[in-house]
Design an enzyme around this catalytic site. Structure first.
Site, PDB file in Angstrom:
ATOM      1  CG  HIS A 222       9.694   8.033   0.680  1.00 24.66           C
ATOM      2  ND1 HIS A 222      10.862   8.624   0.304  1.00 24.66           N
ATOM      3  CD2 HIS A 222       9.994   6.748   0.977  1.00 24.66           C
ATOM      4  CE1 HIS A 222      11.828   7.732   0.349  1.00 24.66           C
ATOM      5  NE2 HIS A 222      11.346   6.587   0.758  1.00 24.66           N
TER       6      HIS A 222
HETATM    7  C1  UD1 Z   1       9.548   1.441   0.541  1.00 22.82           C
HETATM    8  C2  UD1 Z   1      10.855   1.086   1.256  1.00 22.82           C
HETATM    9  C3  UD1 Z   1      11.725   2.313   1.365  1.00 22.82           C
HETATM   10  C4  UD1 Z   1      11.914   2.999   0.034  1.00 22.82           C
HETATM   11  C5  UD1 Z   1      10.545   3.288  -0.558  1.00 22.82           C
HETATM   12  C6  UD1 Z   1      10.623   3.970  -1.887  1.00 22.82           C
HETATM   13  C7  UD1 Z   1      10.754  -0.680   2.968  1.00 22.82           C
HETATM   14  C8  UD1 Z   1      10.802  -0.923   4.422  1.00 22.82           C
HETATM   15  N1  UD1 Z   1      10.608   0.601   2.602  1.00 22.82           N
HETATM   16  O1  UD1 Z   1       8.835   2.344   1.390  1.00 22.82           O
HETATM   17  O2  UD1 Z   1      13.001   1.922   1.861  1.00 22.82           O
HETATM   18  O3  UD1 Z   1      12.647   4.176   0.201  1.00 22.82           O
HETATM   19  O4  UD1 Z   1       9.843   2.051  -0.688  1.00 22.82           O
HETATM   20  O5  UD1 Z   1       9.350   4.266  -2.343  1.00 22.82           O
HETATM   21  O6  UD1 Z   1      10.843  -1.607   2.195  1.00 22.82           O
HETATM   22  N2  UD1 Z   1       1.772   2.302  -2.312  1.00 22.82           N
HETATM   23  C9  UD1 Z   1       1.090   2.575  -3.470  1.00 22.82           C
HETATM   24  N3  UD1 Z   1       1.539   2.027  -4.622  1.00 22.82           N
HETATM   25  C10 UD1 Z   1       2.624   1.214  -4.680  1.00 22.82           C
HETATM   26  C11 UD1 Z   1       3.311   0.919  -3.500  1.00 22.82           C
HETATM   27  C12 UD1 Z   1       2.874   1.480  -2.328  1.00 22.82           C
HETATM   28  O7  UD1 Z   1       0.118   3.309  -3.478  1.00 22.82           O
HETATM   29  O8  UD1 Z   1       2.978   0.728  -5.781  1.00 22.82           O
HETATM   30  C13 UD1 Z   1       1.308   2.925  -1.066  1.00 22.82           C
HETATM   31  C14 UD1 Z   1       0.537   1.962  -0.197  1.00 22.82           C
HETATM   32  O9  UD1 Z   1      -0.491   2.665   0.409  1.00 22.82           O
HETATM   33  C15 UD1 Z   1       1.532   1.555   0.865  1.00 22.82           C
HETATM   34  C16 UD1 Z   1       2.422   2.797   0.966  1.00 22.82           C
HETATM   35  O10 UD1 Z   1       2.430   3.360  -0.332  1.00 22.82           O
HETATM   36  O11 UD1 Z   1       0.937   1.182   2.040  1.00 22.82           O
HETATM   37  C17 UD1 Z   1       3.809   2.496   1.405  1.00 22.82           C
HETATM   38  O12 UD1 Z   1       4.398   1.475   0.601  1.00 22.82           O
HETATM   39  P1  UD1 Z   1       5.476   0.453   1.248  1.00 22.82           P
HETATM   40  O13 UD1 Z   1       5.973  -0.461   0.201  1.00 22.82           O
HETATM   41  O14 UD1 Z   1       4.926  -0.130   2.498  1.00 22.82           O
HETATM   42  O15 UD1 Z   1       6.650   1.378   1.727  1.00 22.82           O
HETATM   43  P2  UD1 Z   1       7.299   2.687   1.142  1.00 22.82           P
HETATM   44  O16 UD1 Z   1       6.949   3.818   2.040  1.00 22.82           O
HETATM   45  O17 UD1 Z   1       7.029   2.847  -0.328  1.00 22.82           O
END
Ligand code: UD1
Length: 381
Positions: A222
């Protein structure tokens, strides 16, 4: 601390935001409640992760209470997400006037809440301090560096973290080697781990896929550096497809990865007869899947630690790790993104030459108790 002081001790505000925070906070909340005398706590969920798969299910699996406060920030760019947490956290701090704010890990919510608290003169305790990948392209590295600079009490998971902190000018007196709180969750949940067959069946997948003479591998990916660039993601999926010819794979897919695979048109690279693609899994499902696996291929920080604790060989698809003890003492091998290195790592494990490792010091299931005891003392001082 005197009895009278305890009675008036304002709550510790405990912050969670994203998936890897939940397994760290669950044992801390239990230890605060079980401490004699109990240390009052308030649970704040920033809402950085909000899906059932990424959040709600983990709360249930880990026995986390419903948050006292949910800031519901949701997804956004780093700036928007961090700023939104800060804006919404400030009034909660003003209202509850905690004795301290306790943050875990390195996600955007960790840094955002830390910044708000320190600027209001509220002490911050950081659990999992001092880990460094020395790769500033990782958003988490920035979050770690800045949180540690301004936090008041720093709890570390491995001894090398102290040297990192001292190098950055942080006073040794602020640092406490407490151990790895993730392993508290792992030890508490191990007896309840869900069987891999059950997990596959829950997604209408035939468990015959993983009943292979060589067993099966577990995959998670991820990190933006691995999944946000079409060429990088394509080449990683191609390696996985090659591995899957020898060893069936179970791929628990993060929403970021799933949407990029669709966006880049890479869906057909993984043969469903060899790779079981699942949505993000609950904690008990992941424990069961990892515990039964021949190997794990990942870019996650948490999985590098959990596989070391479980004694399962792990190949990390990154160039660096902020958790060097998993390589030095545990079962982790850094293979980077190089196709040959990854295939060689897999071949070694399948030939029975995978790392067995040992469980590092203080990864013993009692870290949260040590943190609660120290926090109590420190707040009293
Ligand atoms: C975040 C953390 C990362 C951690 C990861 C675990 C930061 C900088 N990054 O990254 O350190 O390893 O979480 O998962 O804080 N999304 C969903 N559902 C959700 C949450 C997110 O669909 O409940 C999708 C959204 O499209 C979003 C993308 O996932 O834009 C990324 O989510 P985001 O919270 O920005 O970062 P992660 O890649 O999850």
């Amino acid at each position: 601390m005197s009895e009278a002081a305890v009675k008036t001790l304002a709550p510790v505000m405990c912050i969670v935001g994203a998936r890897p925070n939940f397994m760290k906070m669950a044992p801390i909340l239990r230890a605060l409640a079980q401490h004699q005398p109990a240390i009052p706590a308030l649970l704040v969920h920033t809402g950085q992760h909000y899906d059932t798969d990424m959040s709600k299910k983990l709360f249930v699996d880990l026995g986390l209470p419903t948050p006292d406060i949910n800031l519901e920030v949701g997804s956004g760019s780093h700036a928007v997400q961090t700023a939104e947490v800060m804006k919404r956290f400030e009034p909660a701090l003003d209202e509850h006037k905690p004795s301290c704010v306790l943050v875990v890990g390195d996600v955007n919510s960790t840094l955002a809440c830390t910044l708000v608290a320190v600027k209001k003169g509220i002490p911050v305790a950081h659990v999992e301090a001092g880990l460094r990948s020395y790769d500033r392209k990782m958003p988490e590295e920035i979050n770690r560096l800045l949180t540690d600079q301004v936090a008041d009490r720093l709890y570390t998971t491995e001894r090398s973290a102290l040297a990192n902190l001292v190098r950055e000018g942080i006073a040794e007196e602020r640092v406490v080697f407490a151990g790895n709180v993730m392993i508290d969750s792992l030890e508490a949940s191990r007896p309840h781990a869900r069987s891999p067959a059950e997990t596959l069946a829950a997604h209408q997948l035939d468990s015959a896929l993983i009943q292979h003479p060589k067993g099966y591998g577990v995959v998670t990916l991820h990190r933006p550096s691995n999944v946000d660039d079409a060429e990088t993601l394509k080449s990683l999926l191609n390696v996985l497809a090659t591995v899957a010819k020898d060893l069936p794979l179970v791929f628990a897919m993060h929403p970021r990865t799933r949407s990029n695979i669709e966006r880049f048109g890479l869906k057909d690279l993984l043969d469903p007869a060899r790779v079981a693609v699942l949505p993000p899994q609950g904690y008990l499902e992941m424990l069961g899947l990892m515990g039964g696996a021949t190997l794990v291929l990942t870019d996650s920080g948490g999985l590098q630690e959990e596989t070391t604790a479980l004694g399962v060989p792990c190949l990390t698809l990154r160039e660096n790790t902020e958790r060097p003890i998993t390589v030095e003492q545990g079962t982790n091998t850094m293979v980077g993104l190089d196709r040959e290195a990854i295939l060689r790592g897999v071949a070694e494990i399948l030939a029975g030459q995978g790392k067995r490792g040992r469980v590092p010091e203080y990864w013993d299931g009692h870290t949260a108790e040590r943190i609660a005891a120290d926090l109590y003392q420190w707040l009293g001082d």
